[in-house]
Design an enzyme around this catalytic site. Structure first.
Site, PDB file in Angstrom:
ATOM      1  N   LEU A  42      -0.705   4.340   0.844  1.00 59.94           N
ATOM      2  CA  LEU A  42      -1.655   5.329   1.363  1.00 59.94           C
ATOM      3  C   LEU A  42      -0.984   6.323   2.297  1.00 59.94           C
ATOM      4  O   LEU A  42      -0.156   5.942   3.114  1.00 59.94           O
ATOM      5  CB  LEU A  42      -2.758   4.626   2.163  1.00 59.94           C
ATOM      6  CG  LEU A  42      -3.505   3.494   1.476  1.00 59.94           C
ATOM      7  CD1 LEU A  42      -4.460   2.843   2.468  1.00 59.94           C
ATOM      8  CD2 LEU A  42      -4.255   4.014   0.272  1.00 59.94           C
ATOM      9  N   ARG A  68       2.495   8.554  16.266  1.00 60.60           N
ATOM     10  CA  ARG A  68       3.643   7.656  16.134  1.00 60.60           C
ATOM     11  C   ARG A  68       4.858   8.388  15.558  1.00 60.60           C
ATOM     12  O   ARG A  68       4.762   9.028  14.519  1.00 60.60           O
ATOM     13  CB  ARG A  68       3.262   6.448  15.259  1.00 60.60           C
ATOM     14  CG  ARG A  68       2.446   5.434  16.047  1.00 60.60           C
ATOM     15  CD  ARG A  68       2.022   4.285  15.205  1.00 60.60           C
ATOM     16  NE  ARG A  68       0.962   4.645  14.270  1.00 60.60           N
ATOM     17  CZ  ARG A  68       0.399   3.799  13.431  1.00 60.60           C
ATOM     18  NH1 ARG A  68       0.800   2.552  13.378  1.00 60.60           N
ATOM     19  NH2 ARG A  68      -0.573   4.202  12.624  1.00 60.60           N
ATOM     20  N   CYS A  71       5.317   5.048   8.981  1.00 57.94           N
ATOM     21  CA  CYS A  71       5.986   4.386   7.847  1.00 57.94           C
ATOM     22  C   CYS A  71       7.443   4.789   7.656  1.00 57.94           C
ATOM     23  O   CYS A  71       8.326   3.937   7.709  1.00 57.94           O
ATOM     24  CB  CYS A  71       5.232   4.663   6.559  1.00 57.94           C
ATOM     25  SG  CYS A  71       3.682   3.781   6.485  1.00 57.94           S
ATOM     26  N   LYS A  77       1.812  14.887  11.524  1.00 57.19           N
ATOM     27  CA  LYS A  77       1.498  15.764  10.401  1.00 57.19           C
ATOM     28  C   LYS A  77       0.040  16.177  10.543  1.00 57.19           C
ATOM     29  O   LYS A  77      -0.670  15.611  11.374  1.00 57.19           O
ATOM     30  CB  LYS A  77       1.761  15.055   9.073  1.00 57.19           C
ATOM     31  CG  LYS A  77       0.837  13.884   8.792  1.00 57.19           C
ATOM     32  CD  LYS A  77       1.008  13.401   7.359  1.00 57.19           C
ATOM     33  CE  LYS A  77      -0.111  12.456   6.998  1.00 57.19           C
ATOM     34  NZ  LYS A  77      -0.042  11.991   5.637  1.00 57.19           N
ATOM     35  N   GLU A  96       0.849  -1.202   0.000  1.00 59.18           N
ATOM     36  CA  GLU A  96       0.000   0.000   0.000  1.00 59.18           C
ATOM     37  C   GLU A  96       0.878   1.243   0.000  1.00 59.18           C
ATOM     38  O   GLU A  96       1.986   1.227   0.523  1.00 59.18           O
ATOM     39  CB  GLU A  96      -0.944  -0.016   1.203  1.00 59.18           C
ATOM     40  CG  GLU A  96      -0.263  -0.112   2.571  1.00 59.18           C
ATOM     41  CD  GLU A  96       0.195   1.207   3.110  1.00 59.18           C
ATOM     42  OE1 GLU A  96      -0.313   2.233   2.633  1.00 59.18           O
ATOM     43  OE2 GLU A  96       1.065   1.213   4.002  1.00 59.18           O
ATOM     44  N   LYS A 143       8.201  -1.102  -2.420  1.00 61.43           N
ATOM     45  CA  LYS A 143       7.620  -0.347  -1.307  1.00 61.43           C
ATOM     46  C   LYS A 143       8.715   0.302  -0.449  1.00 61.43           C
ATOM     47  O   LYS A 143       8.678   1.496  -0.144  1.00 61.43           O
ATOM     48  CB  LYS A 143       6.750  -1.289  -0.466  1.00 61.43           C
ATOM     49  CG  LYS A 143       6.312  -0.730   0.855  1.00 61.43           C
ATOM     50  CD  LYS A 143       5.263   0.346   0.717  1.00 61.43           C
ATOM     51  CE  LYS A 143       5.131   1.159   1.979  1.00 61.43           C
ATOM     52  NZ  LYS A 143       3.844   1.385   2.466  1.00 61.43           N
TER      53      LYS A 143
HETATM   54  C1  UDX Z   1       3.898   7.825   3.961  1.00 62.10           C
HETATM   55  C2  UDX Z   1       3.928   7.665   2.433  1.00 62.10           C
HETATM   56  O1  UDX Z   1       3.689   8.924   1.806  1.00 62.10           O
HETATM   57  C3  UDX Z   1       2.942   6.622   1.989  1.00 62.10           C
HETATM   58  O2  UDX Z   1       3.050   6.423   0.586  1.00 62.10           O
HETATM   59  C4  UDX Z   1       3.205   5.328   2.734  1.00 62.10           C
HETATM   60  O3  UDX Z   1       2.261   4.352   2.396  1.00 62.10           O
HETATM   61  C5  UDX Z   1       3.184   5.548   4.223  1.00 62.10           C
HETATM   62  O4  UDX Z   1       4.112   6.579   4.576  1.00 62.10           O
HETATM   63  P1  UDX Z   1       2.385   9.089   5.749  1.00 62.10           P
HETATM   64  O5  UDX Z   1       3.256   8.482   6.801  1.00 62.10           O
HETATM   65  O6  UDX Z   1       0.917   9.090   5.928  1.00 62.10           O
HETATM   66  O7  UDX Z   1       2.642   8.361   4.337  1.00 62.10           O
HETATM   67  O8  UDX Z   1       2.844  10.597   5.614  1.00 62.10           O
HETATM   68  P2  UDX Z   1       3.370  11.617   4.503  1.00 62.10           P
HETATM   69  O9  UDX Z   1       2.284  12.546   4.142  1.00 62.10           O
HETATM   70  O10 UDX Z   1       4.070  10.944   3.406  1.00 62.10           O
HETATM   71  O11 UDX Z   1       4.412  12.444   5.411  1.00 62.10           O
HETATM   72  C6  UDX Z   1       5.421  11.772   6.149  1.00 62.10           C
HETATM   73  C7  UDX Z   1       6.183  12.708   7.025  1.00 62.10           C
HETATM   74  O12 UDX Z   1       7.089  13.487   6.272  1.00 62.10           O
HETATM   75  C8  UDX Z   1       5.369  13.692   7.849  1.00 62.10           C
HETATM   76  O13 UDX Z   1       5.916  13.722   9.156  1.00 62.10           O
HETATM   77  C9  UDX Z   1       5.568  15.022   7.158  1.00 62.10           C
HETATM   78  O14 UDX Z   1       5.486  16.101   8.037  1.00 62.10           O
HETATM   79  C10 UDX Z   1       6.992  14.853   6.623  1.00 62.10           C
HETATM   80  N1  UDX Z   1       7.263  15.649   5.418  1.00 62.10           N
HETATM   81  C11 UDX Z   1       6.639  15.358   4.244  1.00 62.10           C
HETATM   82  C12 UDX Z   1       8.209  16.665   5.466  1.00 62.10           C
HETATM   83  O15 UDX Z   1       8.801  16.937   6.509  1.00 62.10           O
HETATM   84  N2  UDX Z   1       8.480  17.355   4.321  1.00 62.10           N
HETATM   85  C13 UDX Z   1       7.878  17.093   3.133  1.00 62.10           C
HETATM   86  O16 UDX Z   1       8.196  17.758   2.154  1.00 62.10           O
HETATM   87  C14 UDX Z   1       6.918  16.059   3.095  1.00 62.10           C
END
Ligand code: UDX
Length: 452
Positions: free
Chosen positions: A154, A329, A261, A322, A152, A205
């Site tokens: 997501l 987590r 993740c 975020k 996934e 992945k």
């Molecule tokens: C991520 C992946 O995007 C997704 O494809 C995977 O399945 C699971 O992990 P997620 O953990 O929901 O998803 O968060 P994401 O929106 O990708 O952001 C991850 C982290 O990176 C957040 O803490 C966010 O604040 C940080 N981030 C993201 C930054 O610091 N800078 C950025 O430019 C983008």
């Protein structure tokens, strides 16, 4: 109507179950956690995810989605069984596969007819082959089955949207017929489908998440250099992003990545590489840089408060890792709060939805019902999470409520010039504003630094 069983209705499992039900399949979500299943049956979501409750309830009403704690009920008549259980990090950063193993065993023990077992959980390369073995070992009679990896991608807070509009579907299997059937399930999503072998799918992945995490640590490293040089990382990222080889996404400097993740997957990949005798130095650097962000935020606030946070009241704007999630987590807020507390600060916080979860992890922190009460009497505020509501605060009011108008913007949501004009002692991440009044020629600076 195809019947699908989804084992594990955590984040990934629940979205997958609701999504496939919405596409017209008959889906049973199964979990060993009775309380969770009871809640879901009442239409209560165990997690916060925009649009999820509506989708789950609608599909339950239509009779396409139900929940159970029984493997027999879940597998009865199912053509596909998705494994979507958690793979938490173990002591050394390796992925802990005990739940995957338990699910594989239970599927083996309860299967009465041929099944396609689809693995959705993020698992180390080679897990699909191992799951095949576990199922074979625990079957009561040799019923045919196939294992397909379908990782996934997501994002929390966007999961429904991401499920319905994926950029790609990755399928890994040694059985082309099984892969074809899983591909059919995904056809209504109209996404490119990549069919490959099991191990390659599992690696896609990890490599994808590790690359995205690398982009974030890269821009954070550039942010550090920008701060020292008087450049603005936000504009640097915009300027870089127009190059299609770089792209504009995932170049937001800040407090680094958290969540369920990125930290876990990069660690698990680095660990697996080391076990295989490789030296994953880039992955290690990505993790180190990310951890440094949290320490650095506290160092900056210390500087802004004149050298120490001891005895000062520091307010955290945002706690979740975020925006649009209550997920704590690996959230940067946890380390930042702990560093501040260790240094003798009084820490308080506000988050629109993550405070209940945060209370359990950070009981020493004082919680406030809104940003304004948080600001009242505070010596410093730190923007930890870039919630939209923080972008539209009455900053003048915030400033007037604070004991000292110190604001460290860990997510670069404010314009430095406006903040200075409002009278804040303000710093963003990687924003060298204002430039020094009597700059030395860059050549001299370079010579001093040993660069010439
Ligand atoms: C991520 C992946 O995007 C997704 O494809 C995977 O399945 C699971 O992990 P997620 O953990 O929901 O998803 O968060 P994401 O929106 O990708 O952001 C991850 C982290 O990176 C957040 O803490 C966010 O604040 C940080 N981030 C993201 C930054 O610091 N800078 C950025 O430019 C983008």
């Amino acid at each position: 109507m195809r019947k699908i069983a989804v084992i594990g209705v955590g984040y990934v499992g629940l979205v997958t179950a609701a999504g496939f039900a919405d596409l017209g399949n008959r889906v049973v979500g199964m979990d060993i956690d009775e309380e969770k299943i009871e809640k879901l049956r009442r239409g209560e979501m165990p997690i916060y995810e925009p649009g999820l409750e509506e989708m789950v309830c609608r599909n339950m009403k239509m009779g396409r989605l139900s929940f159970t704690t029984s493997y027999d009920e879940a597998l009865d008549g199912a053509e596909f069984v998705f494994i979507a259980v958690g793979t938490p990090p173990g002591a050394d950063g390796e992925a802990d596969l005990r739940y995957v193993e338990a699910a594989a065993r239970s599927i083996a023990e309860h299967m009465r007819h041929p099944l396609i077992i689809v693995n959705k959980s993020t698992v180390p390369v080679g897990t699909g082959d191992w799951v095949t073995q576990v199922v074979k070992q625990h079957q009561k009679e040799p019923i045919p089955f196939s294992v397909v990896s379908c990782p996934e991608f997501l994002r929390e807070g966007n999961a429904i949207q991401d499920f319905m509009n994926p950029h790609r579907i990755v399928l890994g299997s040694t059985d082309p017929e099984a892969a074809e059937k899983v591909a059919q399930l995904h056809l209504p999503l109209r996404a490119p489908i990549i069919v490959t072998d099991l191990r390659t799918a599992e690696m896609i992945k990890y490599a994808s998440n590790a690359f995205l995490a690398t982009k974030i640590s890269f821009i954070n490293e550039i942010a550090n250099i920008c701060e020292a040089m008087g450049a603005d990382v936000k504009e640097v990222a915009v300027g870089m992003g127009y190059d299609p080889r770089i792209g504009p996404h995932f170049l937001e400097a800040g407090l680094g990545f958290g969540g369920s993740c990125f930290p876990k997957d990069v660690q698990a990949l680095a660990y697996a590489a080391e076990v295989m005798g490789r030296h994953p130095q880039l992955l290690r650097a990505v993790l180190d840089i990310n951890q440094d962000r949290r320490r650095m935020a506290v160092e900056r606030v210390k500087e802004m408060l004149g050298g120490s946070v001891a005895g000062h009241v520091v307010g955290l704007l945002g706690l979740s890792f975020k925006p649009n999630t209550d997920d704590m987590r690996e959230a940067p807020s946890i380390d930042i709060a702990r560093y501040l507390l260790d240094e003798g600060a009084r820490v308080r916080a506000y988050d629109p939805i993550a405070m209940d979860n945060a209370r359990r992890i950070l009981p020493e922190v004082e919680y406030f019902p809104d940003p304004y009460s948080l600001a009242e009497g505070a010596d410093a505020l730190i923007v930890v999470t870039d919630w939209n509501e923080f972008k539209h605060l009455d900053l003048e009011r915030i400033k007037n409520l604070m004991r000292r108008p110190v604001l460290y913007d860990g997510r670069n949501i404010y314009d430095p010039k406006t903040m200075f004009e409002l009278g804040f002692i303000y710093r963003g991440v990687g924003r060298g504003y204002p430039a020094p009044e009597n700059p030395e020629p860059p050549g001299l600076t370079m010579a001093k630094a040993g660069g010439l």
